[in-house]
Write an enzyme that holds these catalytic residues in place. Structure first.
Site, PDB file in Angstrom:
ATOM      1  N   HIS A  83      73.899  15.758  60.676  1.00 51.89           N
ATOM      2  CA  HIS A  83      75.213  15.854  60.033  1.00 51.89           C
ATOM      3  C   HIS A  83      75.390  14.873  58.861  1.00 51.89           C
ATOM      4  O   HIS A  83      76.349  14.122  58.799  1.00 51.89           O
ATOM      5  CB  HIS A  83      76.324  15.654  61.065  1.00 51.89           C
ATOM      6  CG  HIS A  83      76.307  16.658  62.166  1.00 51.89           C
ATOM      7  ND1 HIS A  83      77.243  16.669  63.175  1.00 51.89           N
ATOM      8  CD2 HIS A  83      75.458  17.692  62.436  1.00 51.89           C
ATOM      9  CE1 HIS A  83      76.973  17.651  64.019  1.00 51.89           C
ATOM     10  NE2 HIS A  83      75.894  18.290  63.586  1.00 51.89           N
ATOM     11  N   GLU A 111      83.994  26.933  60.363  1.00 50.94           N
ATOM     12  CA  GLU A 111      85.279  27.095  59.684  1.00 50.94           C
ATOM     13  C   GLU A 111      85.125  27.260  58.183  1.00 50.94           C
ATOM     14  O   GLU A 111      84.235  26.669  57.567  1.00 50.94           O
ATOM     15  CB  GLU A 111      86.166  25.868  59.920  1.00 50.94           C
ATOM     16  CG  GLU A 111      86.535  25.616  61.357  1.00 50.94           C
ATOM     17  CD  GLU A 111      87.434  24.405  61.522  1.00 50.94           C
ATOM     18  OE1 GLU A 111      87.835  24.120  62.654  1.00 50.94           O
ATOM     19  OE2 GLU A 111      87.743  23.736  60.494  1.00 50.94           O
TER      20      GLU A 111
END
Length: 373
Positions: A151, A244
């Protein structure tokens, strides 16, 4: 052997090597297209930028910056790339040109960096001089550093005012995204010299980095500017479910991990909430996850049927997703290239009116999507 296809668009000559193996026609609900293979055997290509003279720059996650010129991949990498670390999802990540690149030859690179305190996401500014980078300067570094190779995020985009948006992931530690004293898990907005952009929402907030623009973001892997509104759009990976699409707005908390439409990789819940006052809802989400990466609005003339549609690559589900968005809602969703079997890492709107794709593999490719008409 490929053949050279010459495209003349608004005075720019773009030379493209066309692979004889990429002539398969693909059908969609609104347009038919085929893929041209422009370059092959790139090691995990991550990002693509178009130069004013028709050449292209491609980052390889393994730490190389490559040039595609006159329809061919230049064998020798661009020299002068800043020191970086290749670890897990980290390496050389995004590339974006300065808004005045034609005059100043300045570009920006995001990448993972390691020192004795751990790893983090950095952004460097550099000047392109032929086949090398010069005047390389680190202008942004997310702190604190940490271990682990997950990440890093790293996607970047410029707004119309010339401010640079930089995504930083939660680094695999979800609680960092709600700790505003920690640079992880959000979008930072800076000027081209690395200073906090004027008007940033936390400029007068003690204990919060002045560069913060949004918080509560897990791992943004796509970012683009809306061609009409000028707003910055992004998408990010959820865990198992909950990928998302969001519109990046000043001071907004996007909720990770307090609210989520996903669950942990173990199958256990992360949160019982999908909404909470003061936290934004996504414009769209996927469950199960598609692992989105790369995104672009289509604004060209080759596919008038796609005008204004949003295209999103998918790593896990190995496809390209077309979304039609009207009045803030997705009204069409179509999966493309599902038979290609490739992890789509980046999606770019080219100056030639075509969509360009990068595939994520040790022998990654650069594809150009063209009309069959």
């Amino acid at each position: 052997m490929g053949i050279l296809k010459h495209l003349l668009l608004t005075g720019t000559l773009l030379l493209v090597a066309v692979s004889s193996q990429a002539n398969q026609t693909f059908s969609s609900d609104r347009a038919d297209f085929r893929l041209e293979t422009v370059a092959q055997n790139l090691e995990h290509p991550w990002s693509l930028a178009f130069l004013p003279d028709g050449a292209m720059l491609v980052t390889e996650r393994e730490g190389r910056l490559r040039m595609i010129r006159n329809g061919s991949l230049v064998e020798a990498p661009i020299s002068g790339v800043p020191e970086l670390v290749v670890s897990g999802q980290g390496g050389l990540l995004d590339i974006i040109l300065h808004p005045d690149f034609k005059q100043n030859q300045v570009l920006f690179l995001s990448y993972a960096h390691r020192n004795r305190e751990g790893m983090t996401t950095r952004v460097a500014r550099a000047r392109l001089n032929g086949d090398r980078l010069s005047d390389v300067e680190v202008i942004f570094e997310a702190l604190p550093r940490s271990n682990g190779g997950r990440h890093f995020a790293g996607r970047m985009e410029f707004d119309r005012e010339g401010n640079l948006y930089v995504a930083v992931g939660d680094r695999g530690d979800m609680d960092r995204a709600q700790d505003n004293a920690d640079d992880a898990g959000g979008v930072h907005r800076i000027t081209t010299d690395g200073s906090p952009a004027p008007g940033n929402p936390f400029l007068d907030t003690a204990g919060v980095n002045d560069t913060f623009y949004t918080t509560g973001n897990r791992n943004i892997q796509g970012m683009t500017i809306h061609p009409e509104t000028g707003e910055i759009w992004s998408h990010e990976h959820g865990p198992r479910g909950g990928d998302e699409i969001n519109i990046i707005r000043a001071g907004t908390d996007y909720g990770w991990p307090t609210i989520t439409y996903g669950i942990d990789y173990s199958g256990l819940p992360i949160s019982s909430k999908t909404s909470q006052e003061g936290m934004a809802q996504p414009l769209h989400y996927w469950d199960p996850s598609i692992a989105p990466s790369g995104m672009a609005f289509y604004t060209g003339d080759l596919f008038p049927e796609w005008q204004g549609d949003l295209f999103v690559g998918a790593l896990k589900m190995r496809k390209l997703v077309r979304l039609r968005i009207q009045d803030g809602k997705v009204t069409e969703e179509e999966d493309l290239l599902t038979d290609l079997g490739e992890r789509i890492r980046d999606v770019r709107m080219g100056p030639d009116g075509a969509l360009w794709l990068l595939t994520d593999s040790p022998r990654g490719q650069v594809y150009r999507m063209v009309s069959v008409q």
